[in-house]
Design an enzyme around this catalytic site. Structure first.
Site, PDB file in Angstrom:
ATOM      1  N   ASP A 273       0.700  -1.267  -0.021  1.00 23.34           N
ATOM      2  CA  ASP A 273       0.129   0.225  -0.066  1.00 23.34           C
ATOM      3  C   ASP A 273       0.758   1.345  -0.001  1.00 23.34           C
ATOM      4  OD1 ASP A 273       0.691  -0.597   2.858  1.00 23.34           O
ATOM      5  OD2 ASP A 273      -0.382   1.309   3.098  1.00 23.34           O
TER       6      ASP A 273
ATOM      7  N   GLU B  21       5.561  10.077   2.854  1.00 25.84           N
ATOM      8  CA  GLU B  21       5.381   8.530   2.505  1.00 25.84           C
ATOM      9  C   GLU B  21       4.146   8.544   1.425  1.00 25.84           C
ATOM     10  OE1 GLU B  21       4.221   4.246   4.533  1.00 25.84           O
ATOM     11  OE2 GLU B  21       3.807   5.909   5.587  1.00 25.84           O
TER      12      GLU B  21
ATOM     13  N   TYR C 163      -5.383   0.661   9.021  1.00 24.88           N
ATOM     14  CA  TYR C 163      -6.881   1.105   8.263  1.00 24.88           C
ATOM     15  C   TYR C 163      -7.811   0.720   8.981  1.00 24.88           C
ATOM     16  CZ  TYR C 163      -3.326   2.067   4.442  1.00 24.88           C
ATOM     17  OH  TYR C 163      -2.537   2.519   3.702  1.00 24.88           O
TER      18      TYR C 163
ATOM     19  N   ASP D  18       5.630   0.610   3.439  1.00 25.38           N
ATOM     20  CA  ASP D  18       5.880  -0.748   4.141  1.00 25.38           C
ATOM     21  C   ASP D  18       5.825  -1.910   3.288  1.00 25.38           C
ATOM     22  OD1 ASP D  18       3.220  -0.798   3.885  1.00 25.38           O
ATOM     23  OD2 ASP D  18       2.881  -0.382   6.049  1.00 25.38           O
TER      24      ASP D  18
END
Length: 485
Positions: free
Chosen positions: A80, A463, A228, A83
């Protein structure tokens, strides 16, 4: 996912508005280049066995044994963000928004030469989602242990952290995940129906089955928390999935659900967690075509626009002094690209049907909406107080230190001995440019004061996420062919 231990570092400097040295073509940005690079970033997020035409050469095969712990083949799909975990909810949303772009901006993507790459990006996701949903009333929704993954700064090709798996089923439901996956497969079926009919048929059948599962076994799945968490509940995903199934099938069952059972709401954002505004824009198009029962959704789509536009008397979304939509810390650019895309898509519908957005005593036409959408994308590409691009490898002074394991760790041999304890000292804490350019990644972006610090330690700013880029694809394609809208 945004690193929970990353400390946001903010430069306490007020920057006056200055534009310089940005990549422009005929007075505008090179949107075609930005579009191409956006899709290259999605390739860099691929997990599994990579194809021969894979463009980020520093990436290699990874996580080929995903699912082996439960005797299921779960190789493939997307990481995603920075990571190495595969989360089902944001991945499915990434696919849905890519499919929406391919469906709505087919001609623009074709004109830019990026249509096939968009197809490939969608199919990389749908192939994986099909693997995750082979059994009725069951869906694999996560691969990788996020806590242990976040304790090791390592590229996916060399990771040795556990690849644990999570699933939802009739005893442990997850309506958000099942419905979003249904939306992803249904929207993708529309895209593939004219180029691979058997595949589209397979996608649509699976989408129908997952929607039935989502409706009959309701419950919020919290297994992906705290990374999430579905804060908005599952009614938005049910409406979203039903909308895509109605568009894909034209069957009365889905329109009836939308008319009689669905729950909707006035909102001011569109994101992986909150889908109401996206469904409302789609349903407005059907309302304009004569389905008068959907007028409420058109009014709610208008309310979304009214909440965002600074000129609106009902404006309630914060806009930075530099002109950027700002909802919250942590990958705020996801709300920038999502707002730009919805404004672009809605402006098309308004223009096609000679309609306007009504905000009390005010009215805004399609041109006004598209101007705001362009402003948001231009900010990300360099027209901002910092005079810098927030897309890696594009424009003036782009980010050099994205918070991203694969990009910040040098290419290692496949049998390299990884020491998680030393990995942060070796590759995370160094104040140098990443050895591998994460081309096309739109990073989290500046703070509410238009300040930005290019450090991988500032995870909320640096990120990237797949869903920031996926929803930028459609509006970039439109701008590439209509740069002066």
């Amino acid at each position: 996912m945004l690193g929970l231990n990353g400390k946001t570092m903010i430069a306490i400097v007020f920057c006056w508005f200055a534009l310089f040295n940005v990549v422009v073509v005929n007075g505008t940005f090179d949107y075609k280049d930005a579009l191409t690079k956006s899709l290259i970033f999605l390739e860099a997020q691929r997990s599994g066995k990579l194809p021969p035409n894979h463009r980020p050469l520093w990436r290699g095969d990874s996580a080929l044994d995903d699912g082996k712990l439960v005797n299921v083949n779960l190789a493939g799909g997307y990481y995603d963000a920075g990571d190495n975990v595969k989360y089902g909810l944001p991945m499915a949303f990434t696919v849905t928004t890519l499919a929406w772009a391919a469906h709505t901006y087919h001609a623009d993507l074709k004109a830019t030469g990026e249509l096939q790459n968009t197809y490939n990006a969608i199919r990389w996701g749908t192939d994986y989602l099909l693997k995750c949903s082979t059994k009725r009333d069951q869906l694999w929704v996560q691969v990788g242990d996020p806590d242990l993954d976040h304790q090791c700064w390592m590229r996916p090709e060399n990771m040795n952290t556990p690849r644990t798996v999570l699933k939802i089923d009739s005893n442990h439901p997850g309506t958000e995940l099942a419905a979003e996956t249904s939306a992803a497969l249904a929207s993708s079926a529309i895209v593939f129906q004219h180029i691979d009919r058997p595949y589209a048929h397979r996608l649509l059948n699976r989408a129908k089955r997952l929607f039935k599962f989502a409706r009959e076994h309701k419950g919020t799945f919290d297994g992906e928390c705290p990374f999430y968490c579905s804060c908005s509940g599952y009614n938005d995903e049910l409406l979203w999935a039903a909308t895509w199934l109605h568009i894909a099938t034209k069957k009365p069952i889905y329109l009836k659900y939308i008319q009689e059972e669905s729950i909707s709401a006035n909102v001011a954002e569109f994101s992986w967690d909150l889908k109401y505004a996206g469904a409302q824009v789609l349903l407005s198009g059907i309302y304009f075509q004569g389905e008068s029962s959907l007028e409420t959704f058109k009014n709610q789509a208008d309310n979304f626009v009214c909440a965002v536009l600074p000129e609106s008397q009902y404006h309630r979304v914060y806009i930075t002094s530099g002109g950027l939509v700002y909802l919250r810390d942590g990958a705020n650019t996801q709300y920038v690209t999502s707002t730009a895309f919805l404004f672009s898509a809605y402006s098309d519908l308004l223009a096609q049907h000679n309609q306007k957005v009504v905000c009390g005593s005010q009215q805004f036409d399609s041109t006004h909406l598209m101007k705001f959408a362009k402003q948001q994308m231009d900010y990300l590409l360099g027209k901002n107080p910092q005079g810098r691009s927030y897309m890696v490898g594009f424009g003036n002074n782009p980010p050099k230190q994205p918070h991203h394991r694969g990009a910040s760790v040098p290419v290692l041999s496949t049998n390299a001995n990884v020491n998680c304890g030393m990995s942060f000292a070796e590759w995370f804490n160094t104040n140098i440019a990443n050895p591998n350019e994460l081309t096309g990644a739109i990073v989290g972006g500046p703070d509410r004061y238009d300040n930005f610090f290019d450090s991988r330690k500032a995870s909320s700013m640096t990120e990237p996420c797949t869903y920031i880029n996926s929803i930028a694809v459609g509006v970039l394609a439109k701008l590439a062919n209509n740069p002066n809208v």
